[in-house]
Design a protein around this motif. Structure first.
Motif, PDB file in Angstrom:
ATOM      1  N   UNK A  19      18.866  35.989  22.699  1.00 28.39           N
ATOM      2  CA  UNK A  19      18.701  35.932  24.154  1.00 28.39           C
ATOM      3  C   UNK A  19      19.736  34.998  24.781  1.00 28.39           C
ATOM      4  N   UNK A  20      19.961  35.202  26.056  1.00 27.01           N
ATOM      5  CA  UNK A  20      20.868  34.318  26.792  1.00 27.01           C
ATOM      6  C   UNK A  20      20.073  33.207  27.462  1.00 27.01           C
ATOM      7  N   UNK A  21      20.732  32.082  27.694  1.00 27.31           N
ATOM      8  CA  UNK A  21      20.079  30.947  28.353  1.00 27.31           C
ATOM      9  C   UNK A  21      20.009  31.135  29.865  1.00 27.31           C
ATOM     10  N   UNK A  22      20.857  32.002  30.394  1.00 24.84           N
ATOM     11  CA  UNK A  22      20.953  32.209  31.837  1.00 24.84           C
ATOM     12  C   UNK A  22      20.463  33.617  32.158  1.00 24.84           C
ATOM     13  N   UNK A  23      19.650  33.743  33.181  1.00 27.25           N
ATOM     14  CA  UNK A  23      18.970  35.021  33.440  1.00 27.25           C
ATOM     15  C   UNK A  23      19.939  36.160  33.780  1.00 27.25           C
ATOM     16  N   UNK A  24      21.101  35.848  34.370  1.00 26.65           N
ATOM     17  CA  UNK A  24      22.028  36.924  34.728  1.00 26.65           C
ATOM     18  C   UNK A  24      23.261  36.938  33.834  1.00 26.65           C
ATOM     19  N   UNK A  25      23.130  36.355  32.649  1.00 25.91           N
ATOM     20  CA  UNK A  25      24.249  36.375  31.696  1.00 25.91           C
ATOM     21  C   UNK A  25      24.578  37.814  31.303  1.00 25.91           C
ATOM     22  N   UNK A  26      25.812  38.071  30.912  1.00 25.93           N
ATOM     23  CA  UNK A  26      26.165  39.423  30.488  1.00 25.93           C
ATOM     24  C   UNK A  26      25.567  39.782  29.126  1.00 25.93           C
ATOM     25  N   UNK A  27      25.585  41.059  28.830  1.00 26.43           N
ATOM     26  CA  UNK A  27      25.091  41.617  27.569  1.00 26.43           C
ATOM     27  C   UNK A  27      26.281  42.000  26.696  1.00 26.43           C
ATOM     28  N   UNK A  53      30.295  36.311  20.743  1.00 26.65           N
ATOM     29  CA  UNK A  53      29.709  36.539  22.069  1.00 26.65           C
ATOM     30  C   UNK A  53      28.594  35.532  22.364  1.00 26.65           C
ATOM     31  N   UNK A  54      27.788  35.211  21.363  1.00 32.15           N
ATOM     32  CA  UNK A  54      26.704  34.236  21.545  1.00 32.15           C
ATOM     33  C   UNK A  54      27.257  32.902  22.041  1.00 32.15           C
ATOM     34  N   UNK A  55      28.363  32.463  21.431  1.00 32.48           N
ATOM     35  CA  UNK A  55      28.948  31.173  21.799  1.00 32.48           C
ATOM     36  C   UNK A  55      29.427  31.152  23.248  1.00 32.48           C
ATOM     37  N   UNK A  56      29.622  32.325  23.821  1.00 33.15           N
ATOM     38  CA  UNK A  56      30.094  32.412  25.212  1.00 33.15           C
ATOM     39  C   UNK A  56      28.953  32.742  26.176  1.00 33.15           C
ATOM     40  N   UNK A  57      27.729  32.608  25.700  1.00 38.26           N
ATOM     41  CA  UNK A  57      26.576  32.707  26.576  1.00 38.26           C
ATOM     42  C   UNK A  57      26.031  34.095  26.821  1.00 38.26           C
TER      43      UNK A  57
END
Length: 218
Positions: A19-27, A53-57
């Protein structure tokens, strides 16, 4: 990195989701090499792309195509696997609905599937296509290619000869409205033995360049 199981067209699909830490992070979607030649979501290139990709949020998913690992069904020569990828993207979007955009990264067979997914899903803004099997699969559907991206391969690849990838790159570069970055890794074979760090470094730099060019949201 949670294990996930979600429904696909041929039954359950096994994946790993960050999962991303930010709600509107890209997929980001990671697509693995050919299932009939040992390709799985745990392939080293797919695994390293996932963490890049994970390291970039990003919210990141890699998964096994039908008939691989604990994914149900059987190999379907690309048609079913494209449906698997579409279902996987639907699944990520259902739990991460505010994503601003999506990227797809594929290696070998996964690159072919990823480019087809790109044609169907306008929310995919960028792609990374590693050793796309231009000699084995038809890429003529890219007419035109809807998004800019990176095509990267090795110069001693015996599975996908450089000349075939070059012909695909030349065709795509002639299209207007997109930019194709093309990188050849010297001394790299099809599996990037001893060259995976260099491969991921190039992919990461390309991704960073694209992300820096994204308009910021106020």
């Amino acid at each position: 990195m949670p294990e996930v199981i979600f429904n696909g067209p041929a039954g359950r699909i096994e994946g790993r989701y960050q999962p991303a830490a930010v709600r509107n992070a890209p997929i980001a979607m990671i697509l693995h090499p050919h299932p009939e030649f040992g390709g799985t979501m745990n392939n080293q290139v797919a695994y390293r792309l996932f963490y890049m990709f994970k390291e970039r949020g990003f919210a990141v998913l890699r998964f096994n195509f039908r008939g691989v690992g604990r994914s149900q069904g059987q190999f379907d020569h690309g048609s079913g696997e494209l449906s698997d990828a579409a279902s996987a993207l639907d699944w990520v979007q259902s739990i991460h609905p505010e994503a601003r955009f999506c990227w797809v990264a594929g290696f070998d067979f996964g690159a072919w599937i990823g480019m087809q997914l790109l044609m169907r899903r306008p929310e995919i803004e960028g792609f990374i296509s590693i050793a796309p099997p231009a000699n084995l699969n038809d890429f003529s559907f890219l007419a035109p290619c809807p998004s800019s991206g990176l095509i990267i391969h090795g110069d001693i690849d015996k599975v996908v000869p450089q000349k075939d990838v070059q012909a695909l790159v030349d065709k795509l570069k002639a299209q207007k409205g997109i930019v194709i970055d093309h990188k050849i890794i010297e001394g790299a074979n099809h599996f990037f033995d001893q060259k995976i760090d260099e491969l991921i470094d190039h992919c990461g730099r390309y991704l960073d360049m694209r992300l820096a060019a994204q308009p910021s949201e106020g």
